[in-house]
Design a protein around this motif. Structure first.
Motif, mmCIF file in Angstrom:
data_model
loop_
_atom_site.group_PDB
_atom_site.id
_atom_site.type_symbol
_atom_site.label_atom_id
_atom_site.label_comp_id
_atom_site.label_asym_id
_atom_site.label_seq_id
_atom_site.Cartn_x
_atom_site.Cartn_y
_atom_site.Cartn_z
ATOM 1 N N VAL A 158 43.471 69.914 22.262
ATOM 2 C CA VAL A 158 44.243 69.314 21.182
ATOM 3 C C VAL A 158 45.664 69.025 21.628
ATOM 4 O O VAL A 158 46.223 67.973 21.330
ATOM 5 C CB VAL A 158 44.233 70.240 19.947
ATOM 6 C CG1 VAL A 158 45.135 69.676 18.864
ATOM 7 C CG2 VAL A 158 42.805 70.420 19.423
ATOM 8 N N ALA A 159 46.256 69.951 22.391
ATOM 9 C CA ALA A 159 47.629 69.747 22.843
ATOM 10 C C ALA A 159 47.730 68.508 23.723
ATOM 11 O O ALA A 159 48.658 67.700 23.601
ATOM 12 C CB ALA A 159 48.118 70.974 23.601
ATOM 13 N N GLY A 160 46.739 68.352 24.621
ATOM 14 C CA GLY A 160 46.751 67.174 25.483
ATOM 15 C C GLY A 160 46.563 65.895 24.703
ATOM 16 O O GLY A 160 47.176 64.868 25.001
ATOM 17 N N SER A 161 45.720 65.942 23.686
ATOM 18 C CA SER A 161 45.493 64.744 22.869
ATOM 19 C C SER A 161 46.728 64.417 22.033
ATOM 20 O O SER A 161 47.056 63.239 21.836
ATOM 21 C CB SER A 161 44.282 64.958 21.957
ATOM 22 O OG SER A 161 43.117 65.141 22.726
ATOM 23 N N LEU A 162 47.396 65.450 21.542
ATOM 24 C CA LEU A 162 48.632 65.203 20.808
ATOM 25 C C LEU A 162 49.687 64.600 21.731
ATOM 26 O O LEU A 162 50.463 63.730 21.324
ATOM 27 C CB LEU A 162 49.144 66.512 20.198
ATOM 28 C CG LEU A 162 48.295 67.097 19.060
ATOM 29 C CD1 LEU A 162 48.864 68.434 18.611
ATOM 30 C CD2 LEU A 162 48.224 66.127 17.876
ATOM 31 N N ALA A 163 49.677 65.051 22.986
ATOM 32 C CA ALA A 163 50.593 64.455 23.959
ATOM 33 C C ALA A 163 50.236 62.995 24.198
ATOM 34 O O ALA A 163 51.106 62.140 24.376
ATOM 35 C CB ALA A 163 50.555 65.237 25.260
ATOM 36 N N ALA A 164 48.932 62.710 24.185
ATOM 37 C CA ALA A 164 48.485 61.323 24.388
ATOM 38 C C ALA A 164 48.973 60.411 23.264
ATOM 39 O O ALA A 164 49.190 59.216 23.482
ATOM 40 C CB ALA A 164 46.964 61.273 24.478
ATOM 41 N N LEU A 165 49.154 60.979 22.077
ATOM 42 C CA LEU A 165 49.661 60.179 20.962
ATOM 43 C C LEU A 165 51.077 59.684 21.213
ATOM 44 O O LEU A 165 51.523 58.735 20.579
ATOM 45 C CB LEU A 165 49.619 60.999 19.660
ATOM 46 C CG LEU A 165 48.228 61.316 19.114
ATOM 47 C CD1 LEU A 165 48.327 62.235 17.908
ATOM 48 C CD2 LEU A 165 47.484 60.038 18.736
ATOM 49 N N ARG A 166 51.780 60.340 22.156
ATOM 50 C CA ARG A 166 53.118 59.882 22.506
ATOM 51 C C ARG A 166 53.093 58.829 23.607
ATOM 52 O O ARG A 166 54.136 58.318 24.006
ATOM 53 C CB ARG A 166 53.979 61.079 22.941
ATOM 54 C CG ARG A 166 54.199 62.106 21.827
ATOM 55 C CD ARG A 166 55.289 63.095 22.205
ATOM 56 N NE ARG A 166 54.893 63.949 23.316
ATOM 57 C CZ ARG A 166 54.250 65.119 23.161
ATOM 58 N NH1 ARG A 166 53.921 65.541 21.947
ATOM 59 N NH2 ARG A 166 53.934 65.847 24.216
ATOM 60 N N GLU A 167 51.899 58.524 24.086
ATOM 61 C CA GLU A 167 51.739 57.503 25.120
ATOM 62 C C GLU A 167 51.749 56.114 24.471
ATOM 63 O O GLU A 167 50.881 55.800 23.653
ATOM 64 C CB GLU A 167 50.416 57.725 25.866
ATOM 65 C CG GLU A 167 49.965 56.576 26.732
ATOM 66 C CD GLU A 167 50.974 56.251 27.803
ATOM 67 O OE1 GLU A 167 51.428 55.091 27.832
ATOM 68 O OE2 GLU A 167 51.313 57.139 28.606
ATOM 69 N N PRO A 168 52.721 55.258 24.786
ATOM 70 C CA PRO A 168 52.823 53.942 24.129
ATOM 71 C C PRO A 168 51.567 53.099 24.279
ATOM 72 O O PRO A 168 51.188 52.372 23.350
ATOM 73 C CB PRO A 168 54.017 53.288 24.839
ATOM 74 C CG PRO A 168 54.806 54.417 25.405
ATOM 75 C CD PRO A 168 53.823 55.477 25.747
ATOM 76 N N LEU A 218 48.517 53.987 24.330
ATOM 77 C CA LEU A 218 47.466 54.352 23.384
ATOM 78 C C LEU A 218 47.616 53.549 22.097
ATOM 79 O O LEU A 218 46.634 53.033 21.554
ATOM 80 C CB LEU A 218 47.515 55.855 23.090
ATOM 81 C CG LEU A 218 46.424 56.383 22.148
ATOM 82 C CD1 LEU A 218 45.997 57.776 22.580
ATOM 83 C CD2 LEU A 218 46.887 56.433 20.688
ATOM 84 N N TRP A 219 48.839 53.413 21.615
ATOM 85 C CA TRP A 219 49.071 52.692 20.360
ATOM 86 C C TRP A 219 48.889 51.188 20.529
ATOM 87 O O TRP A 219 48.404 50.502 19.633
ATOM 88 C CB TRP A 219 50.465 53.021 19.833
ATOM 89 C CG TRP A 219 50.566 54.451 19.429
ATOM 90 C CD1 TRP A 219 51.128 55.468 20.131
ATOM 91 C CD2 TRP A 219 50.017 55.037 18.240
ATOM 92 N NE1 TRP A 219 50.990 56.654 19.462
ATOM 93 C CE2 TRP A 219 50.315 56.434 18.282
ATOM 94 C CE3 TRP A 219 49.318 54.540 17.149
ATOM 95 C CZ2 TRP A 219 49.925 57.306 17.287
ATOM 96 C CZ3 TRP A 219 48.936 55.416 16.148
ATOM 97 C CH2 TRP A 219 49.230 56.777 16.223
ATOM 98 N N ILE A 220 49.276 50.685 21.701
ATOM 99 C CA ILE A 220 49.071 49.256 21.955
ATOM 100 C C ILE A 220 47.578 48.943 21.957
ATOM 101 O O ILE A 220 47.122 47.982 21.320
ATOM 102 C CB ILE A 220 49.704 48.860 23.309
ATOM 103 C CG1 ILE A 220 51.215 49.035 23.255
ATOM 104 C CG2 ILE A 220 49.347 47.413 23.672
ATOM 105 C CD1 ILE A 220 51.881 48.959 24.614
ATOM 106 N N MET A 221 46.803 49.765 22.659
ATOM 107 C CA MET A 221 45.363 49.529 22.710
ATOM 108 C C MET A 221 44.699 49.751 21.354
ATOM 109 O O MET A 221 43.698 49.099 21.031
ATOM 110 C CB MET A 221 44.728 50.449 23.768
ATOM 111 C CG MET A 221 45.119 50.123 25.204
ATOM 112 S SD MET A 221 44.829 48.393 25.642
ATOM 113 C CE MET A 221 43.077 48.250 25.326
ATOM 114 N N ALA A 222 45.240 50.653 20.548
ATOM 115 C CA ALA A 222 44.695 50.854 19.204
ATOM 116 C C ALA A 222 44.853 49.597 18.360
ATOM 117 O O ALA A 222 43.947 49.205 17.617
ATOM 118 C CB ALA A 222 45.385 52.041 18.530
ATOM 119 N N VAL A 223 46.016 48.946 18.484
ATOM 120 C CA VAL A 223 46.239 47.690 17.755
ATOM 121 C C VAL A 223 45.248 46.630 18.218
ATOM 122 O O VAL A 223 44.649 45.908 17.400
ATOM 123 C CB VAL A 223 47.689 47.197 17.953
ATOM 124 C CG1 VAL A 223 47.869 45.789 17.396
ATOM 125 C CG2 VAL A 223 48.665 48.150 17.275
#
Length: 480
Positions: free
Chosen positions: A244-254, A256-261
Motif C-alpha cells: 500500500v505504501a508503494g502504491s500511495l507513493a505511485a499516486l505521487r507519480e505524475p 500515473l495521472w497522465i495515463m489515467a486521463v
C-alpha cells in the motif's frame, strides 16, 4: 483467508537459467519471465495457461458488469415504469461501483495470490447474477432495490484490475502488450456476448415474450465452471507483490495521472458507450432497435463492444512495434473524427451510417485501450532506469525509441502492476461519465448533440496531452 506457501517445492527445469519452483497451493517461486532460458524452458506454457483461465473469468466479469445495459431496454415492456433519468442511472451505476472496486481489487493479488483471488472474484459474480434474476421477476420491485442490485454488478468491473495486475507478472516486457491486450480483449468481449445472447435468451425462454430473470440465471453455470478451472489450473506467484505504501507513493507519480486521463478517454469511452449503445439506438432509431430472429429478437448493439474488444489486442501489438504513444494519438484522432461525424450525420436519419460510425469509434477506442495499457509498464521501467542513471553526463537518456527493448526488474514490475490497477480504476469512471453526460445533454436540450461535441473536445485534448508528454522530441520519455 490464509495462504500456505510452504511444503516441499517441485523444481522446474530451465536449462541455462534460474529454475523456478512450485509449492503447495500452486505457489511458484523464483519466477523471472525476463530470463530467456526459464521462459523457453516451460515458463511460457505456464504463463499461457494462466492467461487462458484469467480470460475466462474476466469474460464473465464483463458479462455481469454489462447485464443492466441490456435489461434496462426491456424494463418498460416488462411492466416497470421508470423515467429516462432513472434508466440512465441503472446503466451507469455498475460502472461507478466497478471503477471504485478496482482500487481494492488491485491489492488482492499480492495479498492472496493471483489464482486464489481469481477464484474468489469469480464466485462473487453469483451475487449480482442471482440478484438480477430475483428483482426483475416482479414489476413492483422498487427502483432503489434495482439500483442496489445494479450496483452489485460492479463486482464484474472490479475483476479487471486484479486480472491485469496478475497477468502482467507472468510475461516479459517484450510480450506484455500482446498478453495484456488478449487478457483485456477476452474480458471486453463479454460485453458484446452479453448484448448478443441476452435478448435472444429472454425471448426464447418465454416462447416469444419476455423472461427477464434468465438474463442473470444463464450465466450461473458458466461462473461456477470458470471458478473451478481457475482453482485447478492457475498459479500464484510469490514475486507478485506490491504494498500500500508503494502504491500511495505511485499516486505521487505524475505519469500515473497522465495515463489515467488517457485511459478515461480510451477504456472509459469503450465501456461507457458499450453500456449506453442499446439505449442510444432505441432513442434515436427506435425502428431499428431490434430485429426479428424467429421467435426471438436481436439487437445490433452488440457489434460495438465486439469490434472494440477485437481491436484491443491489435492495439497492443501495434504498440509493441511502433510505440504506444503513436497508436494512442492515432486512436484519439479517429475517435474525435467519428464522434463529430455522428453529430453531423444524425439529421440524415440513416441508421446504417450511424452504426458504421459508432463501429469506427469502438474500434479506435479498443485499439487505444491496448496501446495505453502497453505504455504503462514501459513508462515505469524507463522511469526506473532514469532514476538509476541520474548524475550521468547529459544525453545518456536510456531507452529512446519505441520502448520495445526496455526490460523490467522485479521492482519496476511491481510498480507497473500497481499502476495498471490504479489507472484501470480511474479510467473506468469513464463508464459512469459517458452515460451521465448523455443523460444531461438529453435532459437539457432534448438531444445528444452537446454531449458528442464535448466528447470531440475531450479527445482532441487527450491527443495533445499524449503528444506533449510521450511524442514531443524534447520529452524525457521519448517514444513509449
Amino acid at each position: 483467508m490464509s495462504v500456505d506457501r510452504t511444503t516441499a517445492p517441485t523444481r522446474e527445469a530451465a536449462p541455462g537459467g534460474q529454475p523456478f519452483e512450485t509449492a503447495k497451493g500452486r505457489w511458484i517461486t523464483s519466477w523471472n519471465p525476463e530470463d530467456p532460458h526459464q521462459w523457453n524452458g516451460g515458463g511460457s506454457a505456464i504463463a499461457r495457461r494462466n492467461l487462458q483461465w484469467s480470460i475466462a473469468c474476466e469474460f464473465l466479469g464483463f458479462v455481469v458488469w454489462q447485464l443492466w445495459s441490456i435489461v434496462v431496454v426491456y424494463l418498460p415492456a416488462a411492466g416497470f415504469t421508470f423515467t429516462t433519468s432513472q434508466l440512465f442511472w441503472l446503466i451507469s451505476m455498475p460502472s461507478l461501483v466497478g471503477a471504485t472496486l478496482r482500487i481494492p481489487y488491485t491489492f488482492m493479488v499480492p495479498r492472496f495470490g493471483g489464482r486464489n483471488w481469481t477464484v474468489v472474484s469469480a464466485l462473487l459474480l453469483l451475487i449480482p447474477s442471482v440478484g438480477l434474476a430475483v428483482c426483475v421477476s416482479n414489476p413492483e420491485t422498487p427502483f432503489g432495490v434495482l439500483l442496489t442490485v445494479a450496483a452489485l454488478a460492479g463486482f464484474g468491473g472490479g475483476n479487471f484490475a486484479s486480472s491485469m495486475a496478475n497477468i502482467t507478472f507472468f510475461y516479459p516486457a517484450r510480450e506484455k502488450g500482446w498478453a495484456l491486450g488478449l487478457n483485456a480483449a477476452g474480458g471486453n468481449i463479454g460485453a458484446a456476448v452479453a448484448q448478443l445472447v441476452v435478448p435472444v435468451v429472454i425471448a426464447l425462454g418465454a416462447v416469444g415474450t419476455l423472461n427477464l430473470p434468465l438474463a442473470g440465471v444463464i450465466w450461473i453455470p458458466l461462473i461456477l465452471l470458470a471458478a473451478f478451472g481457475a482453482w485447478k489450473y492457475m498459479d500464484n506467484l510469490t514475486s507478485a507483490k506490491s504494498d500500500v505504501a508503494g502504491s500511495l507513493a505511485a499516486l505521487r507519480e505524475p505519469h500515473l495521472w497522465i495515463m489515467a486521463v488517457l485511459y478515461i478517454g480510451t477504456f472509459g469511452s469503450f465501456i461507457g458507450f458499450a453500456g449506453v449503445f442499446p439505449k442510444l439506438i432505441v432513442d434515436v432509431f427506435p425502428d431499428f432497435s431490434t430485429f426479428a430472429l424467429g421467435p426471438a429478437t436481436l439487437s445490433l448493439a452488440f457489434l460495438g463492444p465486439l469490434v472494440g474488444s477485437l481491436a484491443r489486442p491489435y492495439g497492443g501489438r501495434l504498440a509493441d512495434r511502433f510505440g504506444g504513444a503513436v497508436i494512442t494519438v492515432c486512436a484519439f484522432a479517429v475517435m474525435a473524427a467519428a464522434a463529430l461525424a455522428v453529430v453531423w450525420t444524425l439529421p440524415a436519419s440513416n441508421f446504417w451510417l450511424f452504426l458504421a460510425l459508432f463501429l469506427v469509434l469502438f474500434a479506435a477506442a479498443g485499439a487505444g485501450n491496448g496501446a495505453t495499457f502497453r505504455m504503462i509498464p514501459v513508462i515505469f521501467a524507463r522511469r526506473g532506469l532514469l532514476e538509476t542513471l541520474r548524475g550521468r553526463p547529459r544525453g545518456e537518456t536510456p531507452g529512446k525509441g519505441t520502448g520495445t527493448a526496455v526490460t523490467e526488474t522485479v521492482s519496476t514490475a511491481r510498480k507497473a502492476a500497481a499502476a495498471l490497477g490504479l489507472i484501470s480504476a480511474i479510467g473506468a469512471y469513464g463508464g459512469f461519465v459517458v452515460p451521465q453526460v448523455l443523460n444531461a445533454s438529453r435532459g437539457a436540450t432534448g438531444a445528444y448533440d452537446a454531449a458528442f461535441y464535448g466528447f470531440v473536445a475531450a479527445y482532441a485534448g487527450m491527443l495533445c496531452l499524449t503528444w506533449f508528454f510521450y511524442l514531443r522530441p524534447s520529452s524525457t520519455m521519448g517514444k513509449v
